[in-house]
Design an enzyme around this catalytic site. Structure first.
Site, PDB file in Angstrom:
ATOM      1  N   LYS A 127      62.656  58.136 -29.481  1.00  0.00           N
ATOM      2  CA  LYS A 127      62.517  57.967 -28.024  1.00  0.00           C
ATOM      3  C   LYS A 127      63.785  58.533 -27.392  1.00  0.00           C
ATOM      4  O   LYS A 127      64.508  57.845 -26.656  1.00  0.00           O
ATOM      5  CB  LYS A 127      62.296  56.474 -27.710  1.00  0.00           C
TER       6      LYS A 127
ATOM      7  N   ASP B 273      55.796  57.301 -27.970  1.00  0.00           N
ATOM      8  CA  ASP B 273      54.577  57.003 -27.210  1.00  0.00           C
ATOM      9  C   ASP B 273      53.523  58.082 -27.454  1.00  0.00           C
ATOM     10  O   ASP B 273      52.347  57.800 -27.662  1.00  0.00           O
ATOM     11  CB  ASP B 273      54.879  56.820 -25.706  1.00  0.00           C
TER      12      ASP B 273
ATOM     13  N   ASP C 271      57.138  50.208 -37.805  1.00  0.00           N
ATOM     14  CA  ASP C 271      56.334  48.996 -37.917  1.00  0.00           C
ATOM     15  C   ASP C 271      55.058  49.166 -37.088  1.00  0.00           C
ATOM     16  O   ASP C 271      53.946  48.900 -37.555  1.00  0.00           O
ATOM     17  CB  ASP C 271      57.145  47.792 -37.417  1.00  0.00           C
TER      18      ASP C 271
ATOM     19  N   ASP D 131      50.893  50.356 -38.409  1.00  0.00           N
ATOM     20  CA  ASP D 131      49.673  49.571 -38.153  1.00  0.00           C
ATOM     21  C   ASP D 131      48.601  50.432 -37.497  1.00  0.00           C
ATOM     22  O   ASP D 131      47.415  50.322 -37.822  1.00  0.00           O
ATOM     23  CB  ASP D 131      49.980  48.361 -37.244  1.00  0.00           C
TER      24      ASP D 131
END
Ligand code: IPM
Ligand code: MG
Length: 365
Positions: A187, A219, A243, A247
């Site tokens: 980021k 993002d 993390d 997922d």
């Protein structure tokens, strides 16, 4: 060859899937003529209940004394309201740090037989095969200062030069063995620590001119994983971003119950299914053992240098799925609903068949 493995079944379905993985490991050890020595220890809620701590020195010592560690799952609602340092999750974090497991590998690949059970379209998924390479012992998970009082809460996202350098080097090395492409996710448009990360990744890249490097904001990466997952090969990222992104990537396979992981440091390594302890189905024979079994395959590959054994296990998983066996989490119309044990036994049968045919030279991977 003799290999010492510490087993940390942990909580909930962690116990059942570890049992399944051990059964498979024993079969593979038999076929490939190696000796496995297991030492089972408590972790998480199970350890807290017995010892008042989610990770004891005894458990840690057993890990230090082993060639590899296999973990089932740690956690559950029963321990949710404990102070931070006594929660099962704290044991996992402490273990990662104590063993220096800075590289977390989470593959996102398609099992052909499950392609229709994903929430994503088949056209989007077909051909997807990438790994999320998550930095696991630094970043905001471990940075200080951290805390909260009545008016404020704070954490620190921090990386040292060495921490970024070693995970970046790992990413390029792995990409070299795969599709020769690293996407580094950060980021950097907002966070200084990300700009720092990006600078170092580019510096390390100079040693790996044959590998393509692309930067991507986190993002955008979250969106690209579901929009066009085929574009990724090695997705390199920091602890917190990894993390979350792992997922998301998990849904490519259709179920968290399918996802294995390896956490590797310079001395130790740990293997665990990505899924949690699923207390709602624990002890009922409903748990999907395939993520755990696939994690065992990663163990043979990365810790014991037995790539062939790993391939046999993966191929056996594919065949078992192709034969239509499904635990409830991946069940679809026309398939055969099976228990944890039935699934495990079917994988073992397939392992034996593949191994036997291979030994006779009939089938080569
Ligand atoms: C994971 C988990 C852990 C993490 C939790 C249980 C501490 O979500 O392994 O992805 O955040 O790293
Ligand atoms: Mg997670």
């Amino acid at each position: 060859m003799k290999c010492k493995i510490t087993l940390l079944p942990g909580d909930g379905i962690g116990v059942e899937v570890t049992e399944a993985a051990v059964k498979v490991m024993n079969q593979v050890a038999d076929n490939f003529n190696i000796t496995l020595e297991f030492n089972s220890q408590l972790i998480g809620g199970a350890s807290y209940e017995k010892n008042g701590s989610p990770l004891t020195d005894e458990t840690l010592q057993s890990c230090y004394d082993s060639d590899a560690v296999f973990l089932g799952a740690a956690g559950g609602p029963k321990w949710e309201n404990l102070p931070h340092h006594l929660k099962p999750e704290a044991a996992l974090l402490k273990l990662r740090k104590a063993l220096g497991l800075f590289t977390n590998i989470r593959p996102a690949k398609i099992y052909e037989a499950l392609i229709d059970s994903s929430t994503l379209k088949k056209e989007v998924l077909q051909g997807t095969d990438f790994i999320v390479l998550r930095e696991l012992t630094g970043g905001i998970y471990f940075g200080t200062p951290r805390g909260f009082d009545k008016n404020r809460g704070w954490n620190t996202m921090e990386y040292s030069y060495e921490e970024v350098e070693r995970i970046a080097r790992m990413a390029f090395k792995m990409a070299r063995e795969r599709g020769k492409k690293v996407t580094s996710v950060d980021k950097a448009n907002v966070l200084e620590v990300s700009q720092f990360w990006r600078n170092i990744v580019h510096e390390v890249h100079k040693e790996f001119a044959d590998v393509e490097l692309k930067d991507m904001y986190v993002d955008n990466a979250a969106m690209q994983i579901v929009r066009n997952p085929k574009q990724f090969d090695v997705l390199l990222t920091s602890n917190l971003f990894g993390d979350i992104l792992s997922d998301i990537a998990g849904m490519i396979t259709g179920s968290l119950g399918m996802l294995p992981s390896a956490s590797i440091g310079s001395k130790y390594s740990l293997y665990e299914p990505v899924h949690g302890s699923a207390p709602d189905i624990a002890g009922q024979g409903k748990a999907n053992p395939l993520a755990a079994i696939s994690s065992a395959a990663m163990m043979f590959n990365y810790s014991f240098g037995m790539q062939k054994a790993a391939e046999v296990i993966e191929e056996a998983i594919e065949r078992t799925l192709a034969q239509g066996l499904r635990t409830p989490d991946i069940f679809s119309e026309g398939c055969r609903s099976v228990s944890t044990e039935e699934m495990t036994n079917a994988v073992i049968e397939n392992i034996n068949e593949i191994y036997h045919n291979q030994a006779l030279g009939v089938f080569t991977l």
